[in-house]
Design a protein around this motif. Structure first.
Motif, mmCIF file in Angstrom:
data_model
loop_
_atom_site.group_PDB
_atom_site.id
_atom_site.type_symbol
_atom_site.label_atom_id
_atom_site.label_comp_id
_atom_site.label_asym_id
_atom_site.label_seq_id
_atom_site.Cartn_x
_atom_site.Cartn_y
_atom_site.Cartn_z
ATOM 1 N N SER A 177 -30.641 -45.783 -3.486
ATOM 2 C CA SER A 177 -30.717 -47.105 -4.103
ATOM 3 C C SER A 177 -30.215 -47.049 -5.549
ATOM 4 O O SER A 177 -30.204 -45.971 -6.169
ATOM 5 C CB SER A 177 -32.169 -47.602 -4.094
ATOM 6 O OG SER A 177 -32.683 -47.631 -2.788
ATOM 7 N N PRO A 178 -29.769 -48.183 -6.087
ATOM 8 C CA PRO A 178 -29.372 -48.206 -7.497
ATOM 9 C C PRO A 178 -30.491 -47.683 -8.395
ATOM 10 O O PRO A 178 -31.662 -48.007 -8.192
ATOM 11 C CB PRO A 178 -29.093 -49.690 -7.747
ATOM 12 C CG PRO A 178 -28.758 -50.254 -6.409
ATOM 13 C CD PRO A 178 -29.609 -49.493 -5.435
ATOM 14 N N HIS A 179 -30.130 -46.862 -9.361
ATOM 15 C CA HIS A 179 -31.074 -46.263 -10.312
ATOM 16 C C HIS A 179 -32.075 -45.321 -9.635
ATOM 17 O O HIS A 179 -33.061 -44.911 -10.256
ATOM 18 C CB HIS A 179 -31.829 -47.342 -11.093
ATOM 19 C CG HIS A 179 -30.953 -48.389 -11.711
ATOM 20 N ND1 HIS A 179 -30.193 -48.140 -12.837
ATOM 21 C CD2 HIS A 179 -30.678 -49.664 -11.337
ATOM 22 C CE1 HIS A 179 -29.506 -49.230 -13.143
ATOM 23 N NE2 HIS A 179 -29.778 -50.165 -12.239
ATOM 24 N N GLY A 180 -31.843 -44.996 -8.342
ATOM 25 C CA GLY A 180 -32.720 -44.077 -7.639
ATOM 26 C C GLY A 180 -34.099 -44.627 -7.363
ATOM 27 O O GLY A 180 -35.057 -43.868 -7.181
ATOM 28 N N ARG A 181 -34.208 -45.964 -7.289
ATOM 29 C CA ARG A 181 -35.514 -46.586 -7.085
ATOM 30 C C ARG A 181 -35.412 -47.673 -6.018
ATOM 31 O O ARG A 181 -34.468 -48.457 -6.006
ATOM 32 C CB ARG A 181 -36.036 -47.209 -8.388
ATOM 33 C CG ARG A 181 -36.359 -46.173 -9.466
ATOM 34 C CD ARG A 181 -37.024 -46.828 -10.676
ATOM 35 N NE ARG A 181 -37.386 -45.871 -11.697
ATOM 36 C CZ ARG A 181 -38.488 -45.140 -11.688
ATOM 37 N NH1 ARG A 181 -39.342 -45.258 -10.683
ATOM 38 N NH2 ARG A 181 -38.755 -44.293 -12.666
ATOM 39 N N SER A 272 -37.323 -50.918 -21.992
ATOM 40 C CA SER A 272 -37.935 -52.008 -21.227
ATOM 41 C C SER A 272 -36.906 -53.067 -20.854
ATOM 42 O O SER A 272 -36.994 -53.683 -19.788
ATOM 43 C CB SER A 272 -39.059 -52.655 -22.039
ATOM 44 O OG SER A 272 -40.096 -51.734 -22.303
ATOM 45 N N LEU A 273 -35.937 -53.292 -21.725
ATOM 46 C CA LEU A 273 -34.936 -54.336 -21.511
ATOM 47 C C LEU A 273 -33.646 -53.793 -20.911
ATOM 48 O O LEU A 273 -32.637 -54.501 -20.872
ATOM 49 C CB LEU A 273 -34.634 -55.043 -22.840
ATOM 50 C CG LEU A 273 -35.825 -55.693 -23.552
ATOM 51 C CD1 LEU A 273 -35.362 -56.406 -24.813
ATOM 52 C CD2 LEU A 273 -36.577 -56.651 -22.637
ATOM 53 N N SER A 274 -33.678 -52.557 -20.423
ATOM 54 C CA SER A 274 -32.516 -51.941 -19.775
ATOM 55 C C SER A 274 -32.770 -51.833 -18.279
ATOM 56 O O SER A 274 -33.912 -51.656 -17.850
ATOM 57 C CB SER A 274 -32.266 -50.535 -20.346
ATOM 58 O OG SER A 274 -32.006 -50.611 -21.733
ATOM 59 N N PRO A 275 -31.737 -51.925 -17.468
ATOM 60 C CA PRO A 275 -31.941 -51.855 -16.013
ATOM 61 C C PRO A 275 -32.548 -50.524 -15.588
ATOM 62 O O PRO A 275 -32.012 -49.456 -15.893
ATOM 63 C CB PRO A 275 -30.519 -52.016 -15.449
ATOM 64 C CG PRO A 275 -29.747 -52.688 -16.526
ATOM 65 C CD PRO A 275 -30.319 -52.178 -17.817
#
Length: 352
Positions: A177-181, A272-275
């Motif tokens: 998955s995107p970002h491994g999550r 916190s405000l980064s994907p």
């Protein structure tokens, strides 16, 4: 992207604002009063740290500027702020801290469905709605659906007892998955995060929130919801005034600074405000912030958003150096968040 985005946020305190279009705001008032956006209760727009439009649409006896508004899951973003403060205070090492190492030992000792993968759940997994347990509020059949949690006394043990999520062939595994999550919206996880923070700081969550976050922002008398066992609910239900919601949004637009001092660490605001996970096609997810992809003219802007049921929202608009708060009681409306975004894009953005 991360540095550039925070740079836009920090710019909110360093540029002169153009004059807001008062006529356009008046048109927004008329559209809401006509019922074009159903049950909107308040709107506040601030630019360069100053309120340029503020209107209350509910009855003065029950609403107005002094009303504490239950904006539901907007509370989750506050839980993320408190997590950052607990790390800054040295009470949590970082977002990689293992949840069951912080919670009372009885949580693990009495756990149903024990599994080493559950033992490894980290604070960051709760912040990004991506822990390994089977919990999905958007799936009525999910064992972890929040409506099932409310039927029992111990909401945190409810989360601890959940089984590990299965990943059939049609569902991407976290590693793929995107970002491994693997994002699955889970109120029970954020409810548990509240007890993690409370256990780490050794102070009731409302008291810690008041001392470290609300008092410095001039926010008084917030109204918390509690579990049957008396745990303050970090996953929703915190009632705040419209101006209080603006102050929380302004804090993050300004990179964690208030009154010339750093209240929340700048690096925590940036992360916190980064994907950190991909929630859906039109939104990524940070640390309990929605990163909404919103149409603006011929382009799309990314607006970090505190969002709650009914279309309640606090939008950060770094390109406009602005914060927009919209509160509603559109709980029974179909797709209420779309109503709120339409109000933002059609009526409020043009006025800025």
């Amino acid at each position: 992207m991360k540095n550039a985005f925070l740079g836009l946020c920090m710019a909110a305190v360093s540029f002169a604002a153009p004059a807001a279009d008062r006529d356009a705001f008046e048109r927004a008032t008329l559209a809401v009063e006509k019922g074009d956006y159903k049950a909107i209760t308040s709107i506040l727009v601030a630019q360069d740290g100053r309120v340029v439009y503020e209107h209350y649409f509910d009855d003065d006896d029950d609403g107005g500027a002094d009303a504490r508004r239950d904006t539901r899951s907007v509370t989750k973003t506050v839980a993320g702020m408190l997590t950052g403060l607990a790390i800054a205070d040295g009470r949590l090492p970082d977002a990689s801290a293992r949840v069951f190492d912080v919670l009372p030992r009885a949580r693990r000792r009495h756990m149903l469905n024990p599994d080493p993968r559950k033992d490894a759940i980290a604070v960051g997994d709760l912040l990004t709605m991506s822990s390994i347990v089977e919990c999905n509020d958007e799936n009525e059949y999910s064992r972890g659906n929040e409506e099932r949690m409310y039927l029992i006394e111990d909401w945190v043990q409810f989360y601890a007892d959940l089984p590990v999520q299965g990943f059939p062939a049609w569902m991407p595994r976290p590693a793929d998955s995107p970002h491994g999550r693997s994002f699955r919206y889970c109120t029970a996880g954020v409810t548990t995060l509240g007890e993690v923070v409370q256990s780490a700081v050794r102070e009731p969550l409302p008291a810690y929130a008041q001392r470290r976050l609300f008092d410095p922002l001039g926010i008084d008398t917030p109204q918390w919801q509690y579990s049957p066992l008396g745990l303050a609910q970090a996953g929703g239900g915190l009632a705040l005034r419209t101006r209080d919601l603006w102050k929380l949004g302004q804090l993050y637009l300004d990179g964690g600074r208030v009154d010339g001092r750093q209240l929340v660490p700048e690096d925590w605001v940036r992360r916190s405000l980064s994907p950190q996970a991909t929630a859906r096609e039109d939104a990524d997810y940070g640390y309990l912030w929605w990163l909404m992809k919103i149409p603006s003219g011929d382009s799309t802007i990314v607006a970090p958003t505190m969002a709650g049921t009914g279309g309640n929202a606090v939008f950060l608009l770094p390109q406009k150096r602005a914060v927009v708060v919209i509160t509603t009681t559109n709980y029974d409306e179909r797709q209420p968040h779309l109503l709120t975004v339409r109000l933002l894009t059609r009526e409020l953005l043009p006025a800025l």
